[in-house]
Enzyme design. Structure first.
Site, PDB file in Angstrom:
ATOM      1  N   HIS A 146       0.835  -1.211   0.000  1.00  0.00           N
ATOM      2  CA  HIS A 146       0.000   0.000   0.000  1.00  0.00           C
ATOM      3  C   HIS A 146       0.864   1.254   0.000  1.00  0.00           C
ATOM      4  CE1 HIS A 146      -3.491   2.543   1.271  1.00  0.00           C
ATOM      5  NE2 HIS A 146      -2.520   3.239   1.807  1.00  0.00           N
ATOM      6  N   GLU A 147       1.862   1.282   0.857  1.00  0.00           N
ATOM      7  CA  GLU A 147       2.714   2.476   0.953  1.00  0.00           C
ATOM      8  C   GLU A 147       3.578   2.642  -0.295  1.00  0.00           C
ATOM      9  OE1 GLU A 147       2.377   4.777   3.357  1.00  0.00           O
ATOM     10  OE2 GLU A 147       0.694   3.506   3.880  1.00  0.00           O
ATOM     11  N   HIS A 150       1.697   4.420  -3.063  1.00  0.00           N
ATOM     12  CA  HIS A 150       1.682   5.888  -3.004  1.00  0.00           C
ATOM     13  C   HIS A 150       2.883   6.464  -3.756  1.00  0.00           C
ATOM     14  CE1 HIS A 150      -1.728   6.618  -0.478  1.00  0.00           C
ATOM     15  NE2 HIS A 150      -1.262   5.921   0.539  1.00  0.00           N
ATOM     16  N   GLU A 202      -6.008   7.067  -1.449  1.00  0.00           N
ATOM     17  CA  GLU A 202      -6.003   5.887  -0.581  1.00  0.00           C
ATOM     18  C   GLU A 202      -6.630   4.691  -1.285  1.00  0.00           C
ATOM     19  OE1 GLU A 202      -4.340   5.537   2.010  1.00  0.00           O
ATOM     20  OE2 GLU A 202      -3.747   7.621   2.051  1.00  0.00           O
TER      21      GLU A 202
END
Length: 271
Positions: A146-147, A150, A202
């Site tokens: 997930h990070e 970004h 997100e």
């Protein structure tokens, strides 16, 4: 003459704020189709943002070393880096240039439930999120993926571009009013890099992260179990690194709806 120059300067700055952006596609859509075009400020390059992020990351590493809080648990550091290596091995699916980024993973002794990936691939985990949630490797991969998403989607640069447009618009008004403007870059950096990600960002990171972990051979169902743990641990107190993310229920529902779509990728990678 001075009045005319002020007016011209104001119009010029306002023009930059309105026309100084371009539409870009930072990543491919992947199997889950994350295809939104993003607006980036033309005078703010990816290289500039990555350089700023690398400098900030070095400062964090320096502070951690001085406090003797950096990479104390070498077994956990090795674990994180092994997971990162598998995830990084899949980033070419989304953007080929990311394969050659200087990816880096470190661990800070801190009880916060926190983790992040800066632009350009600089990853930091806090020990608290590992110990308090008793994360499996698959769940670590869910957070890390997930990070990393970004960074791949350049959400930091996108936020800074939006901040530049807002600040330039304000400065245009100030110039027209005869007010001096200073520290535009500092204002923008502070504004953009301290704000949480938007819900759109997100949701994109959820989808890319889910696919990334599946392609790397990590069970995508762990993204759901991770958020179930988050809900049990924090209740309404969402971890800092996801402080304005959607509610636990919304996120879990969205992940569950997409797990089946990436399970074939996971099964293929696990063979």
């Amino acid at each position: 003459m001075k009045k005319w120059l002020k007016t011209f300067s104001g119009i010029f700055i306002l023009s930059l704020s309105l026309t100084g952006c371009q539409s870009v596609s930072t990543t491919s859509g992947g199997a889950l189709g994350v295809d939104r075009e993003q607006r980036m400020f033309t005078m703010l390059s990816e290289e500039q943002v990555n350089t700023m992020a690398a400098e900030a990351y070095l400062q964090e590493l320096s502070k951690g070393r001085k406090a003797q809080l950096l990479n104390k648990d070498q077994a956990q550091v090795r674990r994180l880096r092994k997971i990162a290596d598998r995830l990084v091995g899949q980033v070419g699916i989304y953007r080929q240039d990311a394969v050659s980024w200087q990816w880096e993973v470190n661990l800070l002794e801190d009880e916060q439930l926190n983790a992040y990936c800066m632009p350009g691939g600089k990853i930091m985990f806090y020990s608290g999120i590992l110990s308090k949630l008793k994360l499996t490797d698959d769940e670590v991969a869910a957070i890390m993926g997930h990070e990393m998403a970004h960074a791949l989607r350049e959400h930091g640069r996108e936020a800074m571009s939006q901040a530049y447009a807002v600040q330039l618009g304000k400065d245009a008004v100030q110039v027209l009013l005869g007010v001096n403007t200073h520290g535009l870059a500092d204002t923008v950096a502070n504004y953009a890099l301290t704000l949480p990600n938007s819900r759109t960002n997100e949701a994109e990171a959820d989808l890319i992260g889910l696919e990334l972990m599946a392609r790397a051979g990590y069970n995508p169902k762990a993204a759901v179990s991770l958020w179930q743990k988050m809900s049990q641990e924090g209740g309404s107190n969402v971890p800092e690194f996801m402080s304005t993310h959607p509610s636990h229920e919304t996120r879990i529902s969205g992940l569950q709806a997409n797990v089946t779509k990436v399970e074939p990728l996971y099964r293929a990678a696990a063979k």
